[in-house]
Motif scaffolding. Structure first.
Motif, short mmCIF file in Angstrom:
data_model
loop_
_atom_site.label_atom_id
_atom_site.label_comp_id
_atom_site.label_asym_id
_atom_site.label_seq_id
_atom_site.Cartn_x
_atom_site.Cartn_y
_atom_site.Cartn_z
N GLN A 124 21.87 54.71 -40.75
CA GLN A 124 22.83 54.69 -41.02
C GLN A 124 22.07 55.35 -43.27
N GLY A 125 22.79 56.12 -43.89
CA GLY A 125 22.87 56.91 -45.35
C GLY A 125 22.03 58.56 -44.61
N LYS A 126 21.63 58.84 -43.82
CA LYS A 126 21.04 59.88 -43.00
C LYS A 126 22.05 61.28 -43.17
N THR A 127 21.84 62.33 -43.37
CA THR A 127 23.00 63.32 -43.33
C THR A 127 22.60 64.03 -41.65
N LEU A 128 23.90 64.47 -41.45
CA LEU A 128 23.94 65.23 -40.19
C LEU A 128 24.90 66.81 -39.86
N ALA A 129 24.54 67.50 -39.25
CA ALA A 129 25.26 68.51 -38.91
C ALA A 129 25.44 68.94 -37.64
N VAL A 130 26.41 69.14 -37.14
CA VAL A 130 27.16 69.31 -36.06
C VAL A 130 27.13 70.30 -35.31
N MET A 131 26.72 71.33 -34.06
CA MET A 131 27.34 72.60 -33.47
C MET A 131 27.08 72.33 -32.05
N GLN A 132 28.34 73.39 -31.53
CA GLN A 132 28.54 73.26 -30.36
C GLN A 132 28.03 74.89 -29.69
N VAL A 133 28.08 74.98 -28.48
CA VAL A 133 28.27 76.18 -27.80
C VAL A 133 29.13 76.06 -26.72
N MET A 153 28.50 56.51 -36.40
CA MET A 153 26.25 55.97 -36.71
C MET A 153 25.81 55.78 -38.53
N ARG A 154 26.78 55.66 -39.33
CA ARG A 154 26.75 55.66 -40.85
C ARG A 154 26.27 56.36 -41.28
N MET A 155 26.52 57.79 -40.99
CA MET A 155 25.38 58.93 -41.15
C MET A 155 26.51 60.00 -42.04
N ILE A 156 26.18 60.47 -42.83
CA ILE A 156 26.82 61.09 -44.15
C ILE A 156 27.16 63.10 -43.12
N THR A 157 27.92 63.29 -42.56
CA THR A 157 28.62 64.23 -41.81
C THR A 157 28.69 65.26 -42.28
N ILE A 158 28.21 66.51 -42.52
CA ILE A 158 28.26 67.54 -43.84
C ILE A 158 29.64 67.89 -43.56
N PRO A 159 30.52 68.51 -44.10
CA PRO A 159 31.53 69.26 -43.89
C PRO A 159 31.15 70.81 -43.14
N ASN A 160 30.06 71.41 -43.00
CA ASN A 160 30.44 72.27 -42.59
C ASN A 160 29.66 71.87 -40.67
N GLN A 161 30.53 73.17 -39.78
CA GLN A 161 30.04 73.09 -38.73
C GLN A 161 29.28 74.43 -38.20
N PRO A 205 20.30 54.63 -50.15
CA PRO A 205 20.19 52.63 -49.98
C PRO A 205 21.49 52.37 -50.96
N TYR A 206 21.74 52.77 -52.37
CA TYR A 206 22.85 52.64 -52.84
C TYR A 206 23.63 53.35 -52.69
N LEU A 207 23.92 54.23 -51.90
CA LEU A 207 25.24 54.82 -50.98
C LEU A 207 25.68 54.64 -50.51
N VAL A 208 25.19 53.63 -49.34
CA VAL A 208 25.27 52.82 -48.27
C VAL A 208 25.73 50.39 -48.46
#
Length: 230
Positions: A124-133, A153-161, A205-208
């Motif tokens: 929760q509240g952690k950042t995430l970047a997603v990629m694929q091949v 999973m309550r993550m901060i998923t960034i816009p880019n991928q 902690p404040y964001l979530v």
């Protein structure tokens, strides 16, 4: 609405008195066990970029990780994964696309990371970047699914991928990614992940912090107090 639990968001809360001084910490997951796994090579390339930006990185090797619920959560590989998830301040998920979806190995890793572990929520509240091949033309099925899971999973998923088509053409014999527009996008994604992590890790902690959960916690506390008075 419970008035004393209602909170008006304030810009002042985004200025923490104590800022973390350690390098941002990232866990990278990949979704294939092949000897020459392109999702792993892509994750390794991402790790190099994050390290060049000053981050600390860990790659989790899914070899030997049991299927979800096939073993107790005391299994050594499950414990390793969960400890890394707690250690990390951000994550990178890199999956091959198989049958129009993320791989089962990728999903199994995410399924072993609990939404809650005692009083802790390891993602929760952690950042995430997603990629694929992909083995064929460019597709976004896997990254789209990973985004749904990141939100769950309550993550901060960034816009880019990043989506790398015909990945077998994009890496040299040493496993390094060749210069290309695909590589440039990976640099963009890791740069954005680093920025979002630096921006949010001290205030996550404040964001979530949510009204519904504050209300639920207050009600649970009230029940406990009332039981003690009986």
């Amino acid at each position: 609405m419970v008035a004393e639990l209602f909170s008006i968001p304030s810009a002042d809360r985004f200025e923490p008195t104590d800022r973390a001084s350690h390098p941002p910490r990232f866990l990278l997951l990949y979704g294939s066990l092949r000897k020459r796994s392109y999702s792993k090579l892509l994750a390794q390339e991402a790790a190099r970029l994050l390290q060049a930006m000053g981050a600390e990185t860990r790659l989790f090797d899914p070899t030997g990780l049991p299927l979800p619920d096939a073993e107790p959560d005391t299994h050594p590989k499950v414990r390793e994964l969960r400890e890394l998830a707690q250690w990390a301040e951000g994550m990178v998920w890199s999956s091959p696309e198989r049958h129009g979806a993320m791989s089962g190995i990728m999903k199994a890793q995410i399924d072993w990371i609990p939404l809650a572990q005692g009083s802790l929520r390891p993602t929760q509240g952690k950042t995430l970047a997603v990629m694929q091949v992909s083995g064929g033309s460019q597709s976004f099925n896997a990254v789209n699914q990973l985004r749904v899971l990141g939100r769950w999973m309550r993550m901060i998923t960034i816009p880019n991928q990043s989506s790398v088509a015909k990945a077998f053409n994009e890496f040299d014999e040493a496993g390094r990614m060749k210069p290309s527009a695909y590589y440039d996008r990976v640099v963009d994604v890791m740069e954005e992940l680093m920025k979002f992590t630096l921006l949010t890790r001290d205030v996550s902690p404040y964001l979530v912090d949510r009204y519904s959960e504050r209300k639920e916690s207050a009600e649970a506390l009230s029940r406990r107090v009332n039981l003690r008075s009986i």
